[in-house]
Design an enzyme around this catalytic site. Structure first.
Site, short mmCIF file in Angstrom:
data_model
loop_
_atom_site.label_atom_id
_atom_site.label_comp_id
_atom_site.label_asym_id
_atom_site.label_seq_id
_atom_site.Cartn_x
_atom_site.Cartn_y
_atom_site.Cartn_z
N HIS A 123 0.84 -1.21 0.00
CA HIS A 123 0.00 0.00 0.00
C HIS A 123 0.88 1.26 0.00
O HIS A 123 0.70 2.15 -0.84
CB HIS A 123 -0.91 -0.03 1.24
CG HIS A 123 -1.80 1.16 1.38
ND1 HIS A 123 -3.13 1.14 1.04
CD2 HIS A 123 -1.56 2.42 1.84
CE1 HIS A 123 -3.67 2.32 1.29
NE2 HIS A 123 -2.74 3.12 1.77
N GLU A 124 1.81 1.32 0.94
CA GLU A 124 2.65 2.52 1.05
C GLU A 124 3.59 2.66 -0.14
O GLU A 124 3.96 3.78 -0.51
CB GLU A 124 3.44 2.49 2.36
CG GLU A 124 2.57 2.46 3.62
CD GLU A 124 1.59 3.61 3.72
OE1 GLU A 124 1.83 4.67 3.12
OE2 GLU A 124 0.55 3.45 4.39
N HIS A 161 1.87 4.74 -2.71
CA HIS A 161 2.03 6.17 -2.41
C HIS A 161 3.41 6.65 -2.84
O HIS A 161 3.57 7.70 -3.46
CB HIS A 161 1.87 6.40 -0.90
CG HIS A 161 0.47 6.40 -0.40
ND1 HIS A 161 -0.52 7.19 -0.93
CD2 HIS A 161 -0.11 5.71 0.62
CE1 HIS A 161 -1.66 7.00 -0.26
NE2 HIS A 161 -1.42 6.10 0.68
N GLU A 164 -4.59 8.08 -2.69
CA GLU A 164 -5.05 6.77 -2.23
C GLU A 164 -5.38 5.85 -3.40
O GLU A 164 -5.30 4.63 -3.28
CB GLU A 164 -6.27 6.92 -1.32
CG GLU A 164 -5.99 7.62 0.01
CD GLU A 164 -4.95 6.93 0.87
OE1 GLU A 164 -4.69 5.72 0.67
OE2 GLU A 164 -4.35 7.60 1.73
#
Length: 475
Positions: free
Chosen positions: A239-240, A243, A269
């Site tokens: 997930h990160e 980003h 997001e």
């Protein structure tokens, strides 16, 4: 970088000095943004024959100038101090289940957030909550969010039931731990490399709550490890990394200019969820991860690709938002949105949060959080950090991500076959051209139209979930 260090590496006794330093820095930056001399400069620029790039820069400068001038310097400094103190204390109070201690700091953060909302609303003409949400998701309103979430609630519970019924007859072999932290970190780094992360322009560390920060040339991300469950750190890292890759691929020729910043938190997001949910849980990507798990944790039946995919796409209501599956995740967001909106608008107080939380979790997910503050209303860092208006961006991001992948499949019909062959370039190339390199050149609506051929359309999210979990409709 000072904020990242506070969350990742700063010793506990440095908290108050760091809070004072960051508050002073915020005050100095606010003073620069509200310099009276900017009024004449902005007026002069507006009258010049600007090209599209300069005109877009001016649009973003004006937006920042207007919101900054709406807030008095004393409020900016007071909020920075209060949120620093509340966030730091939260790291100790959450593991201790200390809601009473957290509440002492949270009340002040809420008071200042309401004050901030009032100033911003008076300046912009927006409602109190919309004025705060506009700082994260420009031009989005709570009317639109409430309508979108209302539609979600008409079909999502039924889909969750249908998927859980289907999965009840699909056995899953549970991985056998423990999973050493050193092995989890090594796995995370290898998966980050698979996802194209540039380690010369960033790093991975550990924190109480996963996050990504820093600057495009030095992007910092964190995860957290549990030796009885590697999935949390693995998927949090993926997930990160989404980003981080967005930040690392913002247009270098414009760095330092407003148009080189990420467009919005909903778009941000959409990148993390494109990685974690769309790509990270695809059959092709899981097939590449399976041998990595065996290499780092030892071979076991649970790491067979088919079983691993069933494990990572299993739908089961739980306590924790960041660990939630793709179907139940929006319920976590809708709960937080409903609470924080009422909180900012003065309908409820911070003291009311636990009861409303328990009622919402029981209603939306059938989960009992009574008396469990750690896994309940204290699990997120956002409210302690004063980030009111952020939570809707997560589910908006999931919808944007589904829309991006629908557009990818139109332009590359063989996308899923290429992913299964280990070729992730079509995903990265599409995102680089259509999202990363565009940065803030366009408004969110314009960016979405140019990238996918239409404005945000939640139908793509519904179709994606139906296709992945029930095999209904085209991929």
């Amino acid at each position: 970088m000072a904020s990242w260090d506070r969350a990742a590496m700063m010793p506990p006794k440095g908290s108050e000095a760091r809070a004072q330093a960051l508050a002073e820095m915020d005050a100095l930056l606010h003073r620069m943004r509200t310099d009276p001399g900017l009024v004449a400069l902005l007026a002069q620029a507006d009258g010049e024959p600007l090209d599209d790039t300069a005109r877009s820069n001016l649009r973003e400068i004006r937006r920042d100038w207007k919101s900054s001038n709406a807030l008095p310097p004393a409020l900016v400094e007071a909020k920075s101090l209060a949120t620093s103190r509340c966030e730091h204390a939260w790291r100790r109070q959450r593991p201790d289940d200390d809601w009473a201690g957290f509440l002492l700091n949270l009340r002040e953060v809420v008071r200042l957030a309401r004050e901030e909302a009032k100033y911003l609303a008076d300046s912009s003409g927006l409602s109190l909550y919309d004025a705060l949400m506009d700082q994260f998701e420009p031009d989005m309103t709570s009317v639109e969010v409430s309508s979108t979430f209302g539609d979600l609630q008409t079909w999502l519970p039924g889909l969750i039931r249908a998927v859980r019924d289907k999965q009840a007859s699909e056995p899953v072999i549970e991985p056998v731990g423990p999973f050493a932290k050193v092995a989890q970190r090594a796995l995370s780094l290898e998966v980050m490399a698979l996802l194209g992360f540039d380690f010369e322009a960033g790093r991975l560390d550990e924190s109480a709550h996963p996050f990504s920060g820093g600057v495009p040339e030095d992007t910092r991300l964190t995860t957290r490890y549990y030796e009885d469950d590697f999935v949390q750190s693995l998927m949090g890292t993926i997930h990160e990394t989404g980003h981080a890759r967005y930040e690392q691929n913002l247009p270098r020729e414009c760095l330092g200019q407003p148009i080189a910043r990420a467009r919005s938190m909903g778009i941000h997001e959409s990148q993390s969820l494109s990685f974690e949910m769309q790509l990270g849980r695809s059959a092709g990507f899981i097939a590449r991860m399976a041998p990595l798990l065996a290499a780092h944790f030892g071979a076991q039946p649970a790491f067979e690709a088919g079983n691993l995919q069933r494990l990572l796409t299993r739908v089961e209501p739980g306590f924790i938002r960041v660990d939630a599956d793709e179907l139940t995740y929006p319920a976590h967001v809708m709960l937080r949105y409903s609470i924080e909106k009422r909180l900012i608008e003065g309908e409820i107080e911070a003291d009311d949060i636990p009861l409303l939380w328990d009622e919402g979790m029981a209603s939306l997910l059938g989960v009992d959080t009574s008396g469990n503050f750690n896994d309940g209303c204290m699990q997120d860092v956002h409210w302690g950090a004063g980030l009111f208006g952020y939570f809707p961006c997560y589910t908006l991001g999931a919808m944007y991500a589904a829309q991006w992948f629908a557009a990818m499949r139109r332009s590359t019909p063989e996308l899923d076959a290429r992913l299964f062959a280990g070729d992730f370039a079509p995903v990265f190339d599409w995102l680089r051209v259509n999202i990363w390199q565009q940065a803030s050149r366009w408004t969110t609506a314009e960016l979405t139209q140019r990238a996918s051929g239409e404005r945000l359309n939640p139908l793509h999210f519904r179709r994606h979930l139906q296709a992945r979990y029930l095999g209904v409709g085209p991929r």
